[in-house]
Motif scaffolding. Structure first.
Motif, PDB file in Angstrom:
ATOM      1  N   UNK A  79       0.826  -1.206   0.000  1.00 59.19           N
ATOM      2  CA  UNK A  79       0.000   0.000   0.000  1.00 59.19           C
ATOM      3  C   UNK A  79       0.864   1.262   0.000  1.00 59.19           C
ATOM      4  N   UNK A  80       0.415   2.272  -0.748  1.00 57.97           N
ATOM      5  CA  UNK A  80       1.178   3.519  -0.849  1.00 57.97           C
ATOM      6  C   UNK A  80       1.410   4.154   0.514  1.00 57.97           C
ATOM      7  N   UNK A  81       0.394   4.046   1.388  1.00 54.98           N
ATOM      8  CA  UNK A  81       0.438   4.740   2.666  1.00 54.98           C
ATOM      9  C   UNK A  81       1.697   4.388   3.457  1.00 54.98           C
ATOM     10  N   UNK A  82       2.127   3.098   3.315  1.00 53.69           N
ATOM     11  CA  UNK A  82       3.297   2.642   4.048  1.00 53.69           C
ATOM     12  C   UNK A  82       4.528   3.443   3.636  1.00 53.69           C
ATOM     13  N   UNK A  83       4.567   3.836   2.380  1.00 52.33           N
ATOM     14  CA  UNK A  83       5.812   4.416   1.850  1.00 52.33           C
ATOM     15  C   UNK A  83       5.825   5.932   1.883  1.00 52.33           C
ATOM     16  N   UNK A  84       4.698   6.533   2.248  1.00 54.73           N
ATOM     17  CA  UNK A  84       4.627   7.997   2.162  1.00 54.73           C
ATOM     18  C   UNK A  84       5.720   8.676   2.975  1.00 54.73           C
ATOM     19  N   UNK A 133      13.356  10.627   2.082  1.00 49.90           N
ATOM     20  CA  UNK A 133      14.260  10.422   0.950  1.00 49.90           C
ATOM     21  C   UNK A 133      14.343  11.673   0.077  1.00 49.90           C
ATOM     22  N   UNK A 134      13.186  12.221  -0.251  1.00 50.29           N
ATOM     23  CA  UNK A 134      13.157  13.400  -1.120  1.00 50.29           C
ATOM     24  C   UNK A 134      13.838  14.583  -0.437  1.00 50.29           C
ATOM     25  N   UNK A 135      13.621  14.687   0.863  1.00 56.74           N
ATOM     26  CA  UNK A 135      14.232  15.789   1.589  1.00 56.74           C
ATOM     27  C   UNK A 135      15.755  15.675   1.508  1.00 56.74           C
ATOM     28  N   UNK A 136      16.249  14.440   1.732  1.00 56.00           N
ATOM     29  CA  UNK A 136      17.692  14.234   1.704  1.00 56.00           C
ATOM     30  C   UNK A 136      18.270  14.515   0.322  1.00 56.00           C
ATOM     31  N   UNK A 137      17.477  14.234  -0.700  1.00 56.64           N
ATOM     32  CA  UNK A 137      17.949  14.477  -2.070  1.00 56.64           C
ATOM     33  C   UNK A 137      17.726  15.925  -2.483  1.00 56.64           C
ATOM     34  N   UNK A 162       9.528  20.043  -4.790  1.00 56.45           N
ATOM     35  CA  UNK A 162       9.740  20.358  -6.218  1.00 56.45           C
ATOM     36  C   UNK A 162       8.813  19.555  -7.112  1.00 56.45           C
ATOM     37  N   UNK A 163       8.612  20.032  -8.324  1.00 53.46           N
ATOM     38  CA  UNK A 163       7.941  19.204  -9.325  1.00 53.46           C
ATOM     39  C   UNK A 163       8.804  17.998  -9.659  1.00 53.46           C
TER      40      UNK A 163
END
Lengths: 361, 305
Positions: free
Chosen positions: B145-150, B156-160, B165-166
């Motif tokens: 389920x997507x919810x698990x990965x939100x 991850x995105x923050x670290x990258x 961002x788009x």
């Protein structure tokens, strides 16, 4: 002279299933070799190994003296023709013929010259601008052969090329392939399960079963002197009649069939002097009837059980010595079930196998 | 007895020849068409109500019946929904969300399909060692389920440095489209005869040559299916849009929600309806334009698993 293709101790396993077992095969320059066998015998697998489309588990393959065991298919000097034609559907016939040459970065004039030659040999010039979907089955297979031809290779591999065609077209293309071989004199390896194709095309036939070559010989030898019972049964249609009997070689060699002694005068023994239980095999086409039967060394009287008229001849099913017996009579003769027919044969044309390993005696 | 046999066999009339005539109003046809009609009405009625409401003025909505066609047709609500309605601090309407959605959808669709088609091709044609394990892992991804990965993805995105961002959202859409698209392409390429692939190898073509020259031209229907699936999925996405972007980058769906659910002021039903219809225009257009290809591609991809 070095062999064109040489296969040494080739083994191939799919997981725990062994498809090819320690296979050795030498194919001479310009030879037409047919790999014949029922489905699942490993003949197509062997061809794919030679082409480089399957990797062998063990063993080596040499083509023209070069070790190509690890070479890419395109670097082996082979051209291949597939059962389903495998033409690239979105390309024209010309595109199909030139695809390999363009990949090899060949100059344009050379490509043009080769396509023109292949088209002339196979008579497909008017089709060059068409897509494969607009071709008939026979034309498609011709283009597929052309694709192998333009590569100007030494070895042609055919993987059941005629199996998808109807009977008449198959016979026509068979003759064309034979003509092509006579003209080009390339080495050709041809996989089929059709024994007529094998008999008519081959210089030598390799009969395979369970990943092993059972017999490798000229078609005439395979037909007349099959090395074992499997080959004898496989080649010839309808297949050979077999009788379980005893061979007595103490004096003049003889077998007993239906209570009669049949002396094997003229039979060429591979292993003379053996006595004991044997399979005695005689081909339906070697059984004669009528006046010829009266002159044959071995004669019997059998009752017809079933007649299959085929036009030129009629196939009669009967029983002799408890075993089914098939033989042919003239197509003009009318035979009804229950009719007694006098048959005869020459034991010199028979094949005798032991019952243990079923090898020729 | 004699009667039974005659009714059983029912011989053709003496003048019978050619195709058997069929009655247009047979019992079977009446049944089929009435069920189809009811179903069509069931699905089209909400659409009808939305369209009618969006063309009415507010006073007419308050006084009239929701099924009644507008007495006085006005395109005012459509214009307002597109360019002047306020969401939060921005008062430039849905147009901002529309262009954001375009900027999200186009690259996401392009990248996910490009990567998935190569994946599917490699998995079905070049059976490399561990291909099945790799494929299984990929497919399992479709069942989590997507919810698990939100939250992990937020980190991850923050670290990258992609959070908000788009670009970050495009990456998320590309990755989440991977399992189902790879499955789609793998199944399609599995139905391509293996001998074609072998023939190309004998002809000296390598991985990319076979992909571009042989497989790609044959795979047009499945590419259409993939484009439709991905475009509608990404265009309609709300969850990822609201989580992984900032308000100025919100896609159309999020903006629509903000318009419809705003609690201050008068509820402008006509503007809400117009905004909703505007958001649905893109997926609808794609279905209408490519309906036939879509069905053909789905059928082709479903043949072999």
């Amino acid at each position: 002279m070095q062999p064109s293709v040489s296969i040494q101790n080739l083994k191939l396993d799919f997981g725990s299933v062994s498809v090819l077992r320690d296979l050795n095969l030498d194919i001479g320059q310009g030879e037409f070799l047919v790999l014949l066998g029922s489905s699942g015998c490993g003949k197509s697998t062997l061809l794919n190994c030679i082409a480089g489309l399957l990797e062998p588990t063990e063993g080596a393959i040499h083509i023209n003296g070069q070790n190509v065991t690890w070479a890419e298919p395109s670097d082996r000097g082979i051209g291949m023709v597939f059962q389903s034609y495998a033409l690239y559907p979105q390309m024209t016939v010309e595109g199909n013929l030139t695809f390999g040459l363009k990949n090899a970065k060949m100059p344009k004039e050379e490509i043009k010259r080769r396509v023109a030659r292949a088209a002339e040999v196979l008579q497909i010039e008017p089709l060059l601008k068409r897509k494969p979907a607009a071709l008939s089955g026979g034309q498609r297979q011709r283009v597929a052969i052309g694709r192998a031809l333009v590569r100007d290779v030494d070895v042609f591999l055919f993987d059941e090329p005629l199996s998808n065609l109807d009977a008449k077209l198959r016979a026509d293309l068979r003759v064309e392939i034979k003509r092509l071989h006579q003209r080009l004199r390339n080495t050709m390896i041809y996989v089929t399960h059709d024994q007529v194709e094998a008999m008519t095309l081959a210089d030598r036939i390799a009969i395979m079963k369970g990943g092993v070559v059972m017999q490798l010989d000229a078609p005439g030898v395979i037909y007349n002197k099959p090395a074992n019972k499997y080959v004898a049964d496989f080649i010839g249609s309808p297949s050979m009649n077999f009788f379980a009997t005893t061979l007595d070689s103490t004096r003049e060699p003889k077998v007993r069939i239906a209570g009669k002694d049949v002396y094997l005068t003229g039979y060429e023994f591979t292993r003379p002097g053996i006595s004991g239980d044997v399979w005695f095999g005689i081909r339906p086409e070697h059984i004669v009837t009528g006046e010829l039967a009266d002159m044959a060394p071995a004669q019997f009287e059998v009752a017809a059980e079933l007649a299959e008229p085929m036009g030129a001849e009629t196939l009669i099913w009967s029983t002799l010595d408890g075993a089914p017996l098939r033989f042919r009579v003239d197509g003009q003769m009318t035979v009804s079930p229950g009719d007694m027919i006098r048959i005869g044969f020459d034991p010199a044309r028979a094949s005798i196998f032991d019952t243990v390993e079923e090898l020729r005696i | 007895m004699a009667d039974v046999t005659t009714t059983m066999q029912r011989p053709s009339p003496a003048h019978a020849s050619g195709p058997k005539p069929r009655r247009a109003f047979s019992r079977r046809n009446i049944m089929i068409y009435s069920i189809l009609f009811v179903l069509a009405v069931y699905y089209l009625l909400p659409f009808y109500v939305m369209l009618m409401t969006s063309l009415k003025g507010l006073t007419e909505i308050r006084t009239g019946n929701i099924f009644a066609p507008p007495v006085e047709i006005t395109f005012e609500p459509w214009a307002k929904a597109w360019s002047t309605v306020c969401t939060g601090l921005n008062c430039d309407g849905l147009s901002r969300g529309f262009w954001n959605s375009v900027k999200i959808t186009v690259p996401s669709v392009f990248f996910s399909i490009t990567v998935a088609s190569v994946n599917g091709y490699a998995l079905s044609m070049w059976r490399f060692k561990g291909a099945n394990v790799f494929f299984t892992i990929l497919i399992i991804g479709a069942f989590i389920p997507y919810q698990v990965m939100i939250y992990p993805i937020v980190v991850l995105l923050r670290e990258m440095g992609l959070y908000g961002n788009l670009g970050g959202l495009v990456l998320v859409h590309t990755i989440f489209g991977m399992p189902i698209l790879t499955l789609l392409f793998r199944n399609y390429f599995s139905s391509v005869p293996e001998e074609l692939f072998k023939a190309a190898r004998v002809d000296g073509a390598r991985f990319w040559t076979i992909y571009f020259k042989i497989m790609l031209p044959m795979a047009l229907p499945i590419f259409v299916v993939a484009v439709i699936l991905q475009t509608t999925a990404i265009w309609n996405d709300f969850l990822f849009g609201v989580i992984y972007t900032r308000p100025e980058n919100y896609p159309m769906t999020v903006q629509l929600n903000n318009i419809v659910n705003s609690v201050t002021g008068v509820k402008e039903y006509n503007v809400n309806m117009a905004a909703t219809l505007l958001s649905g225009v893109v997926p609808l257009t794609i279905y209408f334009l490519s309906g036939k290809l879509f069905v053909r591609g789905i059928a082709a991809g479903a043949v072999k698993g």
